[in-house]
Design a protein around this motif. Structure first.
Motif, mmCIF file in Angstrom:
data_model
loop_
_atom_site.group_PDB
_atom_site.id
_atom_site.type_symbol
_atom_site.label_atom_id
_atom_site.label_comp_id
_atom_site.label_asym_id
_atom_site.label_seq_id
_atom_site.Cartn_x
_atom_site.Cartn_y
_atom_site.Cartn_z
ATOM 1 N N GLY A 289 6.961 11.501 -13.228
ATOM 2 C CA GLY A 289 7.931 11.866 -12.188
ATOM 3 C C GLY A 289 7.611 11.327 -10.798
ATOM 4 O O GLY A 289 8.449 11.387 -9.911
ATOM 5 N N ALA A 290 6.379 10.824 -10.599
ATOM 6 C CA ALA A 290 6.027 10.224 -9.299
ATOM 7 C C ALA A 290 6.165 8.703 -9.332
ATOM 8 O O ALA A 290 6.062 8.057 -8.293
ATOM 9 N N TYR A 291 6.391 8.133 -10.500
ATOM 10 C CA TYR A 291 6.469 6.673 -10.654
ATOM 11 C C TYR A 291 7.573 6.082 -9.783
ATOM 12 O O TYR A 291 8.671 6.619 -9.781
ATOM 13 N N PRO A 292 7.345 4.991 -9.041
ATOM 14 C CA PRO A 292 6.183 4.081 -9.068
ATOM 15 C C PRO A 292 5.029 4.473 -8.138
ATOM 16 O O PRO A 292 4.148 3.648 -7.930
ATOM 17 N N SER A 293 5.024 5.699 -7.563
ATOM 18 C CA SER A 293 3.831 6.116 -6.833
ATOM 19 C C SER A 293 2.850 6.734 -7.837
ATOM 20 O O SER A 293 3.184 6.936 -9.002
ATOM 21 N N ALA A 294 1.632 7.020 -7.384
ATOM 22 C CA ALA A 294 0.563 7.439 -8.289
ATOM 23 C C ALA A 294 0.534 8.949 -8.489
ATOM 24 O O ALA A 294 1.013 9.707 -7.648
ATOM 25 N N CYS A 295 -0.026 9.374 -9.620
ATOM 26 C CA CYS A 295 -0.257 10.791 -9.867
ATOM 27 C C CYS A 295 -1.692 10.896 -10.400
ATOM 28 O O CYS A 295 -1.962 10.518 -11.551
ATOM 29 N N TYR A 296 -2.597 11.358 -9.537
ATOM 30 C CA TYR A 296 -4.031 11.344 -9.826
ATOM 31 C C TYR A 296 -4.337 11.969 -11.189
ATOM 32 O O TYR A 296 -3.783 13.009 -11.537
ATOM 33 N N ASN A 297 -5.209 11.305 -11.941
ATOM 34 C CA ASN A 297 -5.617 11.712 -13.298
ATOM 35 C C ASN A 297 -4.574 11.409 -14.371
ATOM 36 O O ASN A 297 -4.842 11.600 -15.560
ATOM 37 N N TYR A 298 -3.376 10.948 -13.958
ATOM 38 C CA TYR A 298 -2.337 10.628 -14.942
ATOM 39 C C TYR A 298 -1.997 9.139 -14.931
ATOM 40 O O TYR A 298 -2.051 8.482 -15.937
ATOM 41 N N TYR A 299 -1.658 8.637 -13.781
ATOM 42 C CA TYR A 299 -1.339 7.202 -13.679
ATOM 43 C C TYR A 299 -1.507 6.745 -12.239
ATOM 44 O O TYR A 299 -1.473 7.537 -11.306
ATOM 45 N N ASP A 300 -1.709 5.441 -12.090
ATOM 46 C CA ASP A 300 -1.880 4.811 -10.786
ATOM 47 C C ASP A 300 -0.505 4.476 -10.217
ATOM 48 O O ASP A 300 0.507 4.574 -10.927
ATOM 49 N N LYS B 85 -0.472 -0.303 -18.317
ATOM 50 C CA LYS B 85 -1.328 -0.948 -17.308
ATOM 51 C C LYS B 85 -1.775 0.031 -16.235
ATOM 52 O O LYS B 85 -2.856 -0.107 -15.680
ATOM 53 N N ILE B 86 -0.928 0.992 -15.882
ATOM 54 C CA ILE B 86 -1.261 1.895 -14.771
ATOM 55 C C ILE B 86 -1.825 3.233 -15.261
ATOM 56 O O ILE B 86 -2.099 4.121 -14.460
ATOM 57 N N SER B 87 -1.983 3.351 -16.558
ATOM 58 C CA SER B 87 -2.502 4.598 -17.122
ATOM 59 C C SER B 87 -3.895 4.904 -16.549
ATOM 60 O O SER B 87 -4.748 4.031 -16.434
ATOM 61 N N ALA B 88 -4.128 6.168 -16.155
ATOM 62 C CA ALA B 88 -5.373 6.513 -15.451
ATOM 63 C C ALA B 88 -6.560 6.542 -16.398
ATOM 64 O O ALA B 88 -6.468 7.027 -17.521
ATOM 65 N N ASP B 89 -7.671 6.023 -15.885
ATOM 66 C CA ASP B 89 -8.944 6.087 -16.579
ATOM 67 C C ASP B 89 -9.444 7.538 -16.491
ATOM 68 O O ASP B 89 -9.309 8.177 -15.450
ATOM 69 N N ARG B 90 -10.017 8.046 -17.579
ATOM 70 C CA ARG B 90 -10.379 9.471 -17.584
ATOM 71 C C ARG B 90 -11.501 9.802 -16.611
ATOM 72 O O ARG B 90 -11.565 10.892 -16.060
ATOM 73 N N ARG B 91 -12.424 8.860 -16.412
ATOM 74 C CA ARG B 91 -13.551 9.126 -15.524
ATOM 75 C C ARG B 91 -13.133 9.131 -14.047
ATOM 76 O O ARG B 91 -13.497 10.023 -13.300
ATOM 77 N N THR B 92 -12.321 8.138 -13.642
ATOM 78 C CA THR B 92 -12.030 7.973 -12.214
ATOM 79 C C THR B 92 -10.699 8.582 -11.775
ATOM 80 O O THR B 92 -10.502 8.839 -10.588
ATOM 81 N N GLY B 93 -9.781 8.773 -12.708
ATOM 82 C CA GLY B 93 -8.470 9.312 -12.332
ATOM 83 C C GLY B 93 -7.465 8.269 -11.884
ATOM 84 O O GLY B 93 -6.336 8.588 -11.524
ATOM 85 N N TYR B 94 -7.899 6.991 -11.860
ATOM 86 C CA TYR B 94 -6.966 5.900 -11.541
ATOM 87 C C TYR B 94 -7.113 4.781 -12.574
ATOM 88 O O TYR B 94 -7.976 4.863 -13.456
ATOM 89 N N ALA B 95 -6.304 3.730 -12.475
ATOM 90 C CA ALA B 95 -6.366 2.641 -13.454
ATOM 91 C C ALA B 95 -7.436 1.643 -13.021
ATOM 92 O O ALA B 95 -7.177 0.751 -12.212
ATOM 93 N N THR B 96 -8.624 1.823 -13.568
ATOM 94 C CA THR B 96 -9.767 0.987 -13.189
ATOM 95 C C THR B 96 -9.474 -0.488 -13.475
ATOM 96 O O THR B 96 -8.978 -0.819 -14.554
ATOM 97 N N GLY B 97 -9.762 -1.344 -12.508
ATOM 98 C CA GLY B 97 -9.579 -2.783 -12.714
ATOM 99 C C GLY B 97 -8.128 -3.249 -12.682
ATOM 100 O O GLY B 97 -7.838 -4.400 -12.997
ATOM 101 N N LEU B 98 -7.221 -2.382 -12.290
ATOM 102 C CA LEU B 98 -5.795 -2.753 -12.199
ATOM 103 C C LEU B 98 -5.609 -3.941 -11.246
ATOM 104 O O LEU B 98 -6.220 -3.973 -10.179
ATOM 105 N N ASP B 99 -4.784 -4.893 -11.648
ATOM 106 C CA ASP B 99 -4.524 -6.056 -10.794
ATOM 107 C C ASP B 99 -3.646 -5.620 -9.618
ATOM 108 O O ASP B 99 -2.466 -5.323 -9.784
#
Lengths: 325, 254
Positions: free
Chosen positions: A251-262, A309-323
């Motif tokens: 529901g926040a897309y294209p903005s981020a939702c911490y722990n869910y997606y970047d 691509k924007i799916s959040a990494d479980r450790r950091t809460g954001y999409a690690t290494g996202l371009d």
């Protein structure tokens, strides 16, 4: 506030019920994070008009509401949206053309104004802004304020410290309370009664909710009440403030939702590119906003790969290494 | 000697102004890189914090906005705007904060405009507006300002005073009711300016290798004292290595 009714409803019903033409509105989030974008797009699809919007730094959401022609007045601290738009593009063009009545504050002043609204007092004091044009230059005239009961008499006021020997301050700035008709925020978890758990930064969301007559919560997940009540200290908003709860994954897309997606850097720069030209922006709206029935259809249009691509990494809460170039 | 870019030098000039133990209020872009560089190079115990409410974040990747989820990871606390600004307004913590800001215009007293060019209600060019900049500039004792050195960005009179510097000179902040303090340095693509402790006016402190003081004067509307200016030390190998390998390996900002 809504203590009695069933609060879980569809987004189109919630927006239809609580966002009325000419109402005063605020939305949650900050620049590229947790803007209630599904709700913003629905407001645009329902062609709401003449809204009066209060914002500290709600980048993505406010810019789309301006672009969709939904706002006639705006009180704001910051119209920028990260790398994709250092100055929000529809905001910039609307102001340069004179299409929008607006007034500037600082982020702290706007946060204090929501806080005053939540506390039920007429103003808050701060030491921010003395000697600046934020104090000197008004966007809404005294005459206009006199005619509109929903506007305070003054933009801002400076007074001598009434406790002259206390707090090491000779003067303070007073900023008037805000009590919106409706506030919409997007959170990670809520129960069906509207108790909310925000993960990561809360920005000014809780005060915006508590200052508001009506409140729409959109959320990634509706969770069991008992689950949220196992750790009540992690919940920022109790159900008593909430009017409607809507389940909207992404529901926040294209903005981020911490722990869910970047945030989606590609989509944000795509929108910025189109927003720079009136015709192109209309094409963008027709495809991504008016051309879809609801948020789920927008997500389908974006495609599974893009969302992965924007799916959040479980450790950091954001999409690690996202371009993000 | 290793080649370096102007952006890299600007970043390092700002980083060198940050002292160990400073609490660094960070915006986006180059200010974020400068704060991260200081932490790795000259101020390992400095603390980076954001107006959105994140304090001492574990910045494994460069955030592209102060609300980027990257500032939320591993922070000492994730709160909100009220707490973040209170940290600066409260003298107990506020006196240890150094702010890093940018703007569209700066005048000789370090007052900043990040709102508009032209008439306020119908401007020729509209910018983002204050955000937290006015708050930071009102509250904290030291501020670094990043600017591009162009005539129109250093005007005699700024079009809108968004964030207070020394207002109209010595004693003006105190007369207005602001806390004392004010801008420390203006860091540009040509050099670094400080503010005179008596007159509160900007003066040239450093010009970069290959830049003359006259070139700097040619790129501003008002004139500044150049008698105290010295050539800036170029980046060291070690500084550049840290910038390129640890701070911004993907070249998102630099």
């Amino acid at each position: 506030m809504n203590l009695n009714q069933e609060k879980v409803m569809t987004l189109d019903k919630a927006i239809g019920m609580y966002v009325t033409d000419g109402c005063h509105i605020s939305i949650g989030g900050f620049t590229v994070s947790r803007n209630p974008m599904a709700a913003v797009f629905e407001i645009m699809r329902q062609k709401k008009k003449n809204l009066h919007c209060y914002a500290h730094s709600n980048g993505t959401g406010v810019d789309e509401l301006i672009g969709g022609g939904c706002l006639s007045k705006l009180e704001i601290a910051y119209g920028g949206n990260g790398k994709a738009a250092p100055t929000c593009i529809r905001f910039k063009s609307a102001i340069q053309r004179g299409d929008l009545l607006f007034e500037d504050y600082s982020n702290y002043q706007m946060s204090l104004r929501f806080h005053a609204g939540a506390m039920g007092i007429p103003f808050m004091a701060t030491r921010s802004g003395l000697g600046t044009d934020i104090v000197n230059k008004w966007g809404f005239s005294k005459e206009m304020r006199g005619k509109d009961p929903k506007l305070p008499d003054k933009k801002i006021e400076i007074i001598d410290n009434p406790f002259p020997n206390w707090g090491n301050a000779s003067r303070v700035v007073l900023v008037p309370a805000i009590n919106p008709d409706v506030t919409i925020i997007h959170v990670q978890k809520a129960d069906k009664y509207g108790t909310c758990r925000i993960e990561g930064l809360t920005f000014a969301d809780a005060d915006q909710v508590k200052a508001s007559k009506h409140v729409i919560i959109t959320c990634e997940e509706i969770v069991e009440t008992d689950t949220l009540r196992e750790k009540p200290e992690y919940n920022q908003i109790p159900f008593i403030h909430v009017s409607a709860v809507v389940h909207v994954p992404y529901g926040a897309y294209p903005s981020a939702c911490y722990n869910y997606y970047d945030y989606d850097p590609q989509m944000l720069s795509h929108v910025s590119k189109f927003a720079k030209d009136d015709d192109l922006y209309q094409k963008y709206l027709e495809k991504f906003v008016y051309g879809v029935k609801d948020h789920q259809e927008l997500l389908k249009l974006m495609g599974k790969d893009q969302l992965a691509k924007i799916s959040a990494d479980r450790r950091t809460g954001y999409a690690t290494g996202l371009d993000r170039r | 000697m290793t080649e370096y870019t102007l952006k890299e030098l600007m970043t390092l000039m700002a980083a060198r102004e940050i002292r160990d133990g400073d609490i660094v209020f960070c915006g986006t872009g180059i200010s974020m890189v400068a704060a991260m560089a200081a932490k790795y190079i000259n101020a390992p115990n400095s603390i980076i914090f954001f107006e959105t409410g994140a304090i001492d974040s574990k910045l494994e990747e460069i955030p592209m906005a102060v609300a980027d989820p990257r500032v939320m990871f591993g922070a000492a606390s994730n709160s909100g705007l009220l707490d973040a600004f209170a940290t600066m307004q409260n003298r107990i913590t506020g006196d240890h904060v150094i702010g890093i800001l940018g703007a569209a215009q700066v005048d000789k007293y370090g007052n900043l405009n990040s709102t508009c060019i032209g008439d306020y209600s119908k401007p020729k060019t509209r910018f983002s507006g204050s955000g937290g900049a006015c708050d930071v500039a009102s509250f904290v004792p030291r501020c670094l300002i990043f600017m591009q050195h162009e005539k129109r960005k250093f005007p005699i009179k700024i079009d809108y005073l968004t964030s207070p510097g020394y207002l109209d000179g010595p004693g003006a902040r105190e007369r207005a009711g602001l806390m004392s303090g004010g801008p420390t340095a203006v860091i540009t693509n040509l050099g670094v300016m400080y503010f005179d402790s008596e007159t509160k006016e900007m003066y040239l402190a450093y010009y970069y290798p290959g830049v003359t003081p006259q070139k700097i004067l040619d790129n501003m509307e008002f004139s500044v004292d150049i008698s105290r200016a010295a050539e800036a030390a170029p980046p060291s190998e070690q500084e550049l290595q840290i910038l390129r390998e640890r701070v911004d390996p993907y070249k998102l900002i630099l």
